[in-house]
Each structure stands twice: as C-alpha cells, then as structure tokens.
Scaffold this motif. Structure first.
Motif, short mmCIF file in Angstrom:
data_model
loop_
_atom_site.label_atom_id
_atom_site.label_comp_id
_atom_site.label_asym_id
_atom_site.label_seq_id
_atom_site.Cartn_x
_atom_site.Cartn_y
_atom_site.Cartn_z
N LEU A 5 0.82 -1.21 0.00
CA LEU A 5 0.00 0.00 0.00
C LEU A 5 0.86 1.26 0.00
CD1 LEU A 5 -2.86 -1.03 2.46
CD2 LEU A 5 -2.92 -0.96 -0.05
N ASP A 6 1.99 1.20 0.70
CA ASP A 6 2.91 2.34 0.69
C ASP A 6 3.45 2.59 -0.71
OD1 ASP A 6 2.54 2.85 3.35
OD2 ASP A 6 4.38 1.84 4.01
N VAL A 8 1.99 1.74 -3.57
CA VAL A 8 0.89 2.28 -4.37
C VAL A 8 0.71 3.76 -4.08
CG1 VAL A 8 -1.60 2.18 -4.77
CG2 VAL A 8 -0.30 0.06 -4.54
N ASP A 9 0.80 4.14 -2.81
CA ASP A 9 0.60 5.53 -2.43
C ASP A 9 1.69 6.43 -2.98
OD1 ASP A 9 -1.04 7.41 -1.01
OD2 ASP A 9 0.60 7.61 0.42
N ARG A 10 2.94 5.92 -2.99
CA ARG A 10 4.07 6.72 -3.48
C ARG A 10 4.14 6.77 -4.99
NH1 ARG A 10 6.93 3.74 0.36
NH2 ARG A 10 7.97 2.61 -1.31
N HIS A 11 3.67 5.71 -5.63
CA HIS A 11 3.81 5.60 -7.10
C HIS A 11 2.47 5.26 -7.75
CE1 HIS A 11 8.14 5.72 -6.48
NE2 HIS A 11 8.02 4.75 -5.60
N PRO A 12 1.49 6.14 -7.64
CA PRO A 12 0.18 5.82 -8.22
C PRO A 12 0.20 5.68 -9.74
CG PRO A 12 0.27 8.12 -7.52
CD PRO A 12 1.51 7.45 -6.98
N GLY A 13 1.04 6.49 -10.41
CA GLY A 13 1.10 6.41 -11.87
C GLY A 13 1.65 5.08 -12.35
N ALA A 14 2.75 4.65 -11.75
CA ALA A 14 3.36 3.37 -12.14
C ALA A 14 2.44 2.21 -11.80
CB ALA A 14 4.71 3.20 -11.45
N VAL A 57 -9.27 1.07 -8.92
CA VAL A 57 -8.59 0.23 -7.92
C VAL A 57 -7.48 1.00 -7.21
CG1 VAL A 57 -7.10 -1.80 -7.63
CG2 VAL A 57 -9.16 -1.95 -9.05
N VAL A 58 -6.66 1.72 -7.97
CA VAL A 58 -5.56 2.46 -7.35
C VAL A 58 -6.11 3.58 -6.46
CG1 VAL A 58 -3.52 3.89 -7.78
CG2 VAL A 58 -3.96 1.89 -9.21
N THR A 59 -7.17 4.22 -6.91
CA THR A 59 -7.80 5.26 -6.08
C THR A 59 -8.25 4.66 -4.75
OG1 THR A 59 -8.55 6.53 -8.00
CG2 THR A 59 -9.73 6.88 -5.93
N ARG A 60 -8.88 3.50 -4.80
CA ARG A 60 -9.36 2.84 -3.57
C ARG A 60 -8.20 2.41 -2.69
NH1 ARG A 60 -10.78 2.11 0.50
NH2 ARG A 60 -12.40 0.78 1.40
N LEU A 61 -7.14 1.83 -3.29
CA LEU A 61 -6.00 1.37 -2.50
C LEU A 61 -5.29 2.51 -1.80
CD1 LEU A 61 -4.44 -1.33 -4.89
CD2 LEU A 61 -5.67 -1.73 -2.74
N ARG A 62 -5.35 3.69 -2.39
CA ARG A 62 -4.70 4.86 -1.78
C ARG A 62 -5.57 5.49 -0.69
NH1 ARG A 62 -3.23 9.29 -4.54
NH2 ARG A 62 -1.13 9.40 -3.70
N GLY A 63 -6.75 4.94 -0.48
CA GLY A 63 -7.62 5.47 0.54
C GLY A 63 -8.43 6.67 0.10
N ASP A 64 -8.44 6.97 -1.19
CA ASP A 64 -9.22 8.09 -1.72
C ASP A 64 -10.61 7.59 -2.12
OD1 ASP A 64 -7.07 9.90 -1.46
OD2 ASP A 64 -6.22 9.19 -3.37
N SER A 65 -11.51 8.52 -2.33
CA SER A 65 -12.89 8.19 -2.67
C SER A 65 -13.04 7.91 -4.16
CB SER A 65 -13.81 9.33 -2.25
OG SER A 65 -15.10 9.16 -2.81
N VAL A 66 -13.47 6.70 -4.50
CA VAL A 66 -13.73 6.37 -5.90
C VAL A 66 -14.88 7.22 -6.41
CG1 VAL A 66 -14.45 4.54 -7.49
CG2 VAL A 66 -12.82 4.03 -5.66
#
Length: 293
Positions: A5-6, A8-14, A57-66
């Motif tokens: 998760l860390d 994903v949070d640091r590298h959302p684009g990749a 999926v990446v939005t959700r994994l980062r804890g942001d609102s889909v």
C-alpha cells in the motif's frame, strides 16, 4: 500488505500503468487466442475498460474516494469551445491527410467515398462510448493528473503515451492492427500531447477528452477507406498519420511550452485528501483552484 500500500501511495502512476496493462491483457490475450475474424474486434471491448478499472482500484487502495474520482472525471460543465475543439482538431487533420492521400493515390477509389462517410457517422458514436473513449477515465482521468503533480505536462504526456502505446501490444501481436508499431507509437505520443493540451486548457474536462479520443478513432481511417486502402499509397499510412498529428503536437509544444502545454496551469488530482487543483509547472506553487488509439 502495508509495504504494498505504501508503494501504491508513493507511485500511483506506475501502479496504474501495471494494473491497466494486466487487466486488459488478461482479457485480450485469451480472447484473441480463441476468436478470429470480425468477432475478434468485439472481444476487444471488455479489455478496453482496463484503464478505468485500474484507476478505480488504485484510487481505492490509496484510501481516496472512488466516488469523488468518478465525479471529477465526469464533470462536464465547460465552455462549448472545448467540445468543438475535441471534434474539430481530428477532423481538420483528417481532411488535410485526405487531401494528401487523394493526390498520392491519384483520386478516390471506385464507390469508396460514400461508405467511408457513412461509416464515420456511425463510428464516432461507437468510438466515443465503447471504441476508445472509455479509456480516457484512466489515461487522462487518472494517470495524467497524477503524473503532472511530479513532472512537466510534456513529460507526463510522453509517459502516458508510452504506456498507452504498449497497452495496445496484443492487438499487433494478433494482427488486429496492421500499422507499423513504431509509427503507431509515434502517433499515440502525438495524440497524448494534444489531449494534454485539451485536458489542461479545459480545466480537466475528461468528457471533452473522451469525445476527442472517439473523434480521432472514427476519423483517422476515413481518408484511407476513401482512397481504397493502404495499397493505393506509395508511403506508409502510419507515417502520414504520425506526421499530421505530430505537426499539431509540436506546434502546441512550441507555442505553449512544455511546462503546462496550455495557457492554464497543469491540472493535478482534485479528488485526493488535501490535493491541489492546479500546479504551475513541475516546480510551481500549488493553488486551490487503420487504427484506433
């Protein structure tokens, strides 16, 4: 899991890029291995939603609102000139390329012009909804704003364009696309720059980007069909396509500069916690305001 998760949070684009390719290829490769002929193109539709799925999926994994992400992506209230530009630019380039192909091919093919125009009228609706436009939830709706929070608009465009071109690789491997893959990649990079200009200029109007994507997919093959196919041309169709849209992309870079590729600031994610809406270049100050692609 915390490490994942860390990352994903640091590298959302990749993370988005890997996931978008994984989702689409997982659908396409088995389908195209089993299906031939016209049905193969219909099999492409489910896989084309890979970028949208990856963005969610990446939005959700980062804890942001889909929900917030989708709401910002579907925000459509902008000046009508951006929607007009979304159609006018592809059509203008197509008309210029059509004139060039007419000269190179020595005229239109017998009985080819009317079917080509009729097909365009149908394809612009299909391509906007299911034949490419839906990808924009991921490419411009998610990847571009995240990348613009770290890079110039031009660098972000190139990165999106490279992933976007690679994402299509199975379609070349299974002979769905007949164009030279290198020329195709150059075309996609040019499209990415033009779409970044539209996205930043329109204050992140993804619906306009969806319309432009559909317009490009519907129009680029029109002059090729009208002259009777690629065999009538003394030069590769992909080269003409790359040259036409490449000229537009280079003009935008020269006029607006690589930092924002528009007269406005580069847009960064608006749906994340504490996100800035726009950013003035990569080191600027945050503010609170035959083919398809």
């Amino acid at each position: 899991m915390r490490q994942l998760l860390d990352t994903v949070d640091r590298h959302p684009g990749a993370t988005f890029a890997v996931l978008a390719i994984a989702v689409s290829w997982t659908v396409w490769i088995p389908a195209l291995s089993a299906i031939d002929g016209p049905a193969a193109k219909a099999a492409l539709i489910p896989g084309a939603f890979g970028p949208l799925v990856a963005g969610a999926v990446v939005t959700r994994l980062r804890g942001d609102s889909v929900h917030s992400w989708l709401a910002s992506t579907l925000s459509w209230r902008r000046s009508g000139r951006w929607y007009a530009a979304a159609v006018a630019i592809p059509l203008t380039v197509t008309l210029v390329l059509g004139a060039v192909m007419f000269v190179l091919a020595g005229g239109f093919g017998d009985g080819t012009l009317r079917p080509a125009v009729t097909a365009f009228a149908v394809n612009i609706v299909f391509a906007t909804v299911l034949g490419g436009g839906q990808e924009e939830f991921g490419w411009r709706g998610f990847a571009l704003p995240h990348l613009q929070s770290r890079h110039s608009a031009l660098t972000a465009s190139v990165l999106v364009g490279l992933v976007w071109a690679l994402w299509h690789a199975p379609l070349f491997a299974f002979d769905i696309y007949a164009m030279n893959p290198v020329l195709y990649a150059v075309s996609v990079l040019a499209f990415a720059v033009i779409l970044t200009w539209l996205y930043n200029s329109s204050r992140a109007c993804v619906p306009a980007a969806i319309l432009m994507h559909g317009s490009i997919n519907a129009s680029v093959n029109l002059p090729l069909q009208a002259v009777g196919g690629p065999s009538t041309l003394p030069v590769p169709f992909g080269g003409l396509l790359a040259g036409g849209f490449g000229f537009v992309a280079l003009t935008l870079i020269a006029y607006y500069g690589p930092q924002t590729l528009s007269a406005r600031d580069a847009v960064t994610p608006t749906w994340t916690d504490g996100a800035a809406v726009t950013r003035d270049g990569p080191s600027g100050t945050d503010h609170t305001e035959a083919t398809e692609v």
